[in-house]
Structure formats: structure tokens, C-alpha cells
Design a protein around this motif. Structure first.
Motif, mmCIF file in Angstrom:
data_model
loop_
_atom_site.group_PDB
_atom_site.id
_atom_site.type_symbol
_atom_site.label_atom_id
_atom_site.label_comp_id
_atom_site.label_asym_id
_atom_site.label_seq_id
_atom_site.Cartn_x
_atom_site.Cartn_y
_atom_site.Cartn_z
ATOM 1 N N LEU A 112 0.828 -1.205 0.000
ATOM 2 C CA LEU A 112 0.000 0.000 0.000
ATOM 3 C C LEU A 112 0.864 1.257 0.000
ATOM 4 O O LEU A 112 0.635 2.201 -0.769
ATOM 5 N N ILE A 113 1.889 1.296 0.869
ATOM 6 C CA ILE A 113 2.768 2.461 0.948
ATOM 7 C C ILE A 113 3.548 2.637 -0.356
ATOM 8 O O ILE A 113 3.696 3.753 -0.876
ATOM 9 N N ALA A 114 4.053 1.531 -0.902
ATOM 10 C CA ALA A 114 4.850 1.613 -2.124
ATOM 11 C C ALA A 114 4.019 2.116 -3.295
ATOM 12 O O ALA A 114 4.451 2.972 -4.075
ATOM 13 N N VAL A 115 2.806 1.569 -3.454
ATOM 14 C CA VAL A 115 1.950 2.004 -4.565
ATOM 15 C C VAL A 115 1.544 3.467 -4.405
ATOM 16 O O VAL A 115 1.592 4.258 -5.364
ATOM 17 N N ALA A 116 1.139 3.857 -3.200
ATOM 18 C CA ALA A 116 0.691 5.233 -2.978
ATOM 19 C C ALA A 116 1.824 6.231 -3.175
ATOM 20 O O ALA A 116 1.634 7.322 -3.726
ATOM 21 N N SER A 117 3.024 5.866 -2.706
ATOM 22 C CA SER A 117 4.154 6.794 -2.823
ATOM 23 C C SER A 117 4.618 6.931 -4.271
ATOM 24 O O SER A 117 4.925 8.036 -4.737
ATOM 25 N N CYS A 118 4.679 5.790 -4.970
ATOM 26 C CA CYS A 118 5.209 5.831 -6.335
ATOM 27 C C CYS A 118 4.188 6.311 -7.359
ATOM 28 O O CYS A 118 4.565 6.708 -8.473
ATOM 29 N N ALA A 119 2.920 6.282 -7.026
ATOM 30 C CA ALA A 119 1.902 6.714 -7.981
ATOM 31 C C ALA A 119 2.005 8.198 -8.298
ATOM 32 O O ALA A 119 1.599 8.644 -9.380
ATOM 33 N N VAL A 120 2.552 8.990 -7.355
ATOM 34 C CA VAL A 120 2.639 10.446 -7.567
ATOM 35 C C VAL A 120 3.958 10.858 -8.202
ATOM 36 O O VAL A 120 4.156 12.048 -8.501
ATOM 37 N N LEU A 121 4.877 9.910 -8.424
ATOM 38 C CA LEU A 121 6.187 10.298 -8.976
ATOM 39 C C LEU A 121 6.090 10.939 -10.366
ATOM 40 O O LEU A 121 6.797 11.931 -10.625
ATOM 41 N N PRO A 122 5.259 10.429 -11.292
ATOM 42 C CA PRO A 122 5.191 11.100 -12.605
ATOM 43 C C PRO A 122 4.694 12.543 -12.539
ATOM 44 O O PRO A 122 4.945 13.328 -13.476
ATOM 45 N N ALA A 123 3.997 12.913 -11.471
ATOM 46 C CA ALA A 123 3.471 14.282 -11.360
ATOM 47 C C ALA A 123 4.441 15.244 -10.687
ATOM 48 O O ALA A 123 4.115 16.421 -10.516
ATOM 49 N N ARG A 124 5.640 14.753 -10.302
ATOM 50 C CA ARG A 124 6.550 15.614 -9.540
ATOM 51 C C ARG A 124 7.111 16.767 -10.379
ATOM 52 O O ARG A 124 7.538 17.779 -9.815
ATOM 53 N N HIS A 125 7.092 16.636 -11.722
ATOM 54 C CA HIS A 125 7.600 17.726 -12.568
ATOM 55 C C HIS A 125 6.587 18.859 -12.696
ATOM 56 O O HIS A 125 6.968 20.026 -12.680
ATOM 57 N N ARG A 126 5.310 18.503 -12.809
ATOM 58 C CA ARG A 126 4.272 19.529 -12.972
ATOM 59 C C ARG A 126 3.804 20.098 -11.639
ATOM 60 O O ARG A 126 3.488 21.287 -11.549
ATOM 61 N N ALA A 127 3.714 19.248 -10.605
ATOM 62 C CA ALA A 127 3.229 19.700 -9.292
ATOM 63 C C ALA A 127 4.137 19.139 -8.202
ATOM 64 O O ALA A 127 3.768 18.203 -7.486
ATOM 65 N N PRO A 128 5.362 19.676 -8.061
ATOM 66 C CA PRO A 128 6.289 19.111 -7.080
ATOM 67 C C PRO A 128 5.818 19.269 -5.636
ATOM 68 O O PRO A 128 6.063 18.391 -4.800
ATOM 69 N N LEU A 129 5.120 20.370 -5.314
ATOM 70 C CA LEU A 129 4.649 20.559 -3.937
ATOM 71 C C LEU A 129 3.596 19.514 -3.570
ATOM 72 O O LEU A 129 3.626 18.938 -2.464
ATOM 73 N N ALA A 130 2.660 19.247 -4.470
ATOM 74 C CA ALA A 130 1.633 18.234 -4.187
ATOM 75 C C ALA A 130 2.255 16.849 -4.069
ATOM 76 O O ALA A 130 1.882 16.053 -3.182
ATOM 77 N N ALA A 131 3.227 16.537 -4.952
ATOM 78 C CA ALA A 131 3.887 15.236 -4.863
ATOM 79 C C ALA A 131 4.670 15.104 -3.565
ATOM 80 O O ALA A 131 4.680 14.029 -2.938
ATOM 81 N N MET A 132 5.296 16.175 -3.129
ATOM 82 C CA MET A 132 6.039 16.138 -1.867
ATOM 83 C C MET A 132 5.101 15.939 -0.690
ATOM 84 O O MET A 132 5.397 15.179 0.254
ATOM 85 N N ALA A 133 3.946 16.582 -0.716
ATOM 86 C CA ALA A 133 2.970 16.402 0.367
ATOM 87 C C ALA A 133 2.462 14.964 0.411
ATOM 88 O O ALA A 133 2.300 14.379 1.497
ATOM 89 N N ALA A 134 2.220 14.357 -0.758
ATOM 90 C CA ALA A 134 1.712 12.984 -0.786
ATOM 91 C C ALA A 134 2.742 12.002 -0.262
ATOM 92 O O ALA A 134 2.420 11.102 0.548
ATOM 93 N N THR A 135 4.003 12.117 -0.691
ATOM 94 C CA THR A 135 5.023 11.189 -0.220
ATOM 95 C C THR A 135 5.329 11.399 1.261
ATOM 96 O O THR A 135 5.637 10.442 1.985
ATOM 97 N N THR A 136 5.246 12.639 1.739
ATOM 98 C CA THR A 136 5.444 12.889 3.174
ATOM 99 C C THR A 136 4.329 12.243 3.994
ATOM 100 O O THR A 136 4.572 11.645 5.063
ATOM 101 N N ALA A 137 3.099 12.354 3.497
ATOM 102 C CA ALA A 137 1.975 11.715 4.207
ATOM 103 C C ALA A 137 2.142 10.189 4.255
ATOM 104 O O ALA A 137 1.859 9.547 5.278
#
Length: 419
Positions: free
Chosen positions: A51-76
Motif C-alpha cells: 500500500l505504501i509503495a503504490v501510494a508513494s510511487c503513484a505520484v512520482l510522474p506528477a513531480r515535474h508539474r506539481a512538485p509541492l503536491a507530490a512532496m505532500a503525498a510522499t510525506t503523508a
């Protein structure tokens, strides 16, 4: 020709790169979820690790367009690791490390620093709060490593941002320098074209005007005074020969591919004023010269300007004034020389054309440009008592500077009144 498949190749390369980064981050995160503190053997990852691996890695492709949102998701996701009974380790927060690097590359420095500090502190605080009082020094060092990894990634990302900004600044500076060189080259070409046009005008207009006047005299005296006609024709031959020589020399300079080692002959100046006046006298124009003050040698550029202004003004008198006489006055002062050419004729103004089908000339324009180029000024207009007056004031350098620049050249010849 542009490669039509270039964009597709770059797109496929970017997808392969993103897929590889995501797969590696997923594998590290899943491997970290399988680690346990007490067990020595490696067990299969639990469902929470997936669950943690899928949730964390699912936001990686969006880190270029929305790095703040991706950082918040991986921190959570990192904060959820202790409540899900998983070991908080640097491996399980690998996706957060990847996002931290991308954030530091793209975000403003202060914003990135604040977000990365929060991303490093929150998972560590969650682990400490969940297992409060049961942490050993080994656990403390593990949590410190978890907090340090995103910060190290941020430092590396900031270094990459600085390097990219430096390269972009260098490219922009190179573009500006190239543009500045192009503009300077165009400006120099335009100035050279104006200078060449001015020189050609002065040469051709002067010689052709004299030739026209001599041919007119010869035609008028052909029947009544044959001896005078032959004299005028001989002078006409000399004038046209001089015009061809001057024109050939000027065009020869234009054909040179490199800089000449030295001019073929010195540029004309006021020292050649007697020869210039004699050429006008042969064409039928009586010219008197009056000097005031003490004449002194001039720098080459200023000397050429003074000569060309007298030449063009007398040429205008021959073409437009409708009179047989003109007066040249040179007044020498401490800091300037005043040159004036006047006539008593009643012809058309020099700027007007002699016929309805002729365009206006550039004589006055060229004289003003020459005077302005050396820091002087020129005025021209009709005199109240009749005739036309061209007057110019040219600045003189200090006497010592002029002597040093000219190298001890003799004073202007022909000072005093001329007949």
C-alpha cells in the motif's frame, strides 16, 4: 531538414527514464517495507508495504508539474509507516527522496527549503510519537538517517538548479553578445556606406561641374574665339583625366579585400587649397581668398573636412549661383576656425535641382554631416544683400596636441589675400 521523429524519440526516452525511476523507487520502498528490526530473516512484504509503495510511487510522474503536491503525498505516506507497523527506514522513503530532488530543482530556494524541512521532520516526528519511550540509540540513528536523506537530495537538487541557471545565463550572454556584434557590424557598414557616398559625391560632383563649365565655355566660344576654345578643351581633358584618376582610386579602395598598409597618397587638406582654387579659375570662376588670424596645421580628419567643405561650396557656386566670382574666408581663432564661402549670384539655391526632372542634390547634407562629425556646425542660406553664403565653424585642438598629432607638418600654404 528537421527530423520528424525527433520529438517522438525524445518522448519515448523520457517515458523510459520515468518508468525506470518509478520502478526502482517502488522496489526500494517495497524492500524497505519487508525489513523488521528484530527478525534476522527477510520475510515477504506485508500488504501495508504494498500500500505504501503504490501510494508513494503513484505520484512520482506528477513531480515535474506539481512538485509541492507530490512532496505532500510522499510525506503523508512516510507519516503512515509507523502506524501501519512498518519500519521507518531510508529505503521505504525512497519515493520521497526522488520528489525532494525534483522539488529543489524546480522550486524557489526558500520555498523548497521550508517544504523539505517539513518533509524530513514530519515522518521522524510520527515515528517518535508512535513509539514514544521505546527508542534505542539504534532507532534514533535510523530516524536521523530517514530525516537526512530528503535534505541531502534537496541540496543536490539545488546544486543542479544553480548549474542550470548558470548555463542559461551563459547562453543568454552569448546570444546578447552575438546580437550586439551583429548590430555593431550593421552600424559600421551603414556608416561606411555614408562615408563612401559622401566621398564619391564630393569627387564626382566637383570634377563633373568643372568639366561642364569648361565644355560650356568651349561651346560658347567655338565660332568666335577658336584659340580660347582649344584652351578650354585642353583644360576639359585635364579635368576629366583627374576625375577618372580620383574615381579609379576610390573604387580601388572599395575592391581591396584587406586593410591597406598605407594610403597611396595623403588625404587632401587646406595645403592643397591653391590647386583647388586654380581648377575653379580654369573653369571660369574667379575666387578670392582672405585669411584672418594665424593659420596652423590641422589634424588629418579636420583638414580633410575643411577642404571638402570649401570644395563642395565652390562647386555649388559654379552650378547654381549664376555668377563668375566667389570669396573664401578663413578666420583662425584660438579654439576654432571659421570657413565661409560667399557669392553675389542670383541663381537657385544649392539644394534645389537645376531642372524639373532632376532630383535634389546632397551637397549641403554632406557638408553638414562632415562638420557635425568633427564636432562643428554648418549654416547655409541666402544673404540679405544677395547671393548665397555657406559658413562653418570647426573646433581646433590645443596647439601642442595638433602639432604632436600632425608630427610637425608645415602651416597652411597660401596665407594672405589671393588675387
Amino acid at each position: 531538414m528537421a527530423n520528424p521523429g525527433g520529438g517522438g524519440s525524445r518522448s519515448r526516452g523520457a517515458w523510459w527514464r520515468e518508468g525506470t525511476i518509478t520502478a526502482v523507487a517502488f522496489a526500494l520502498c517495497l524492500f524497505g517495507g519487508a525489513l523488521q528490526v528484530d527478525d534476522k530473516s527477510l520475510a515477504p512484504p506485508p500488504a501495508a508495504a504494498y500500500l505504501i509503495a503504490v501510494a508513494s510511487c503513484a505520484v512520482l510522474p506528477a513531480r515535474h508539474r506539481a512538485p509541492l503536491a507530490a512532496m505532500a503525498a510522499t510525506t503523508a505516506c512516510g507519516m503512515l509507516v509507523p502506524p501501519l507497523h512498518l519500519l521507518l527506514s531510508p529505503l521505504i522513503v525512497a519515493p520521497a527522496v526522488v520528489v525532494a530532488y525534483s522539488l529543489a530543482v524546480r522550486a524557489e530556494r526558500r520555498t523548497a527549503a521550508a517544504v523539505l524541512l517539513a518533509a524530513a521532520a514530519l515522518p521522524a516526528a510520527s515515528d517518535l510519537a508512535y513509539a514514544f519511550g521505546s527508542h534505542s540509540w539504534q532507532d534514533a540513528s535510523r530516524v536521523a538517517a530517514v530525516a537526512a536523506f530528503p535534505l541531502v537530495a534537496g541540496v543536490l537538487g539545488h546544486s543542479t538548479q544553480n548549474r542550470r541557471a548558470y548555463l542559461a545565463a551563459m547562453e543568454e550572454r552569448a546570444r546578447r553578445a552575438e546580437k550586439s556584434r551583429d548590430s555593431e557590424a550593421r552600424r559600421r557598414v551603414a556608416e561606411e556606406r555614408v562615408r563612401i557616398a559622401r566621398e564619391l559625391h564630393d569627387l564626382v560632383a566637383h570634377q563633373i561641374t568643372l568639366a561642364n563649365a569648361q565644355a560650356t565655355v568651349a561651346a560658347h566660344l567655338f565660332d568666335t574665339r577658336p584659340e580660347q576654345t582649344r584652351k578650354s578643351l585642353r583644360e576639359l581633358v585635364d579635368t576629366t583625366a583627374d576625375a577618372l584618376d580620383d574615381l579609379r582610386a576610390t573604387v580601388g579602395l572599395l575592391r581591396q579585400t584587406g586593410d591597406a598598409a598605407a594610403p597611396a597618397e595623403p588625404a587632401p587638406g587646406l595645403s592643397r587649397l591653391p590647386a583647388l582654387l586654380e581648377s575653379f579659375r580654369r573653369a571660369g570662376l574667379e575666387v578670392s581668398v582672405h585669411h584672418e588670424g594665424t593659420a596652423r596645421p590641422l589634424p588629418p580628419g579636420l583638414d580633410l573636412t575643411a577642404y571638402r567643405i570649401v570644395q563642395e561650396a565652390l562647386t555649388n557656386v559654379t552650378k547654381h549661383a549664376g555668377t563668375g566670382s566667389a570669396r573664401v574666408r578663413l578666420a583662425w581663432n584660438r579654439d576654432r576656425v571659421t570657413i565661409s564661402v560667399a557669392d553675389d549670384g542670383g541663381g537657385a539655391a544649392p539644394s534645389a535641382s537645376a531642372g524639373t526632372d532632376r532630383p535634389p542634390g546632397y551637397g549641403l547634407i554632406g557638408m553638414r554631416e562632415r562638420a557635425t562629425a568633427v564636432g562643428g556646425h554648418l549654416s547655409a542660406g541666402r544673404r540679405p544683400e544677395g547671393g548665397f553664403l555657406v559658413s562653418t565653424e570647426l573646433p581646433l585642438p590645443p596647439a601642442k596636441d595638433a602639432a604632436r598629432e600632425i608630427g610637425g607638418a608645415p602651416a597652411v600654404e597660401g596665407a594672405g589675400d589671393a588675387p
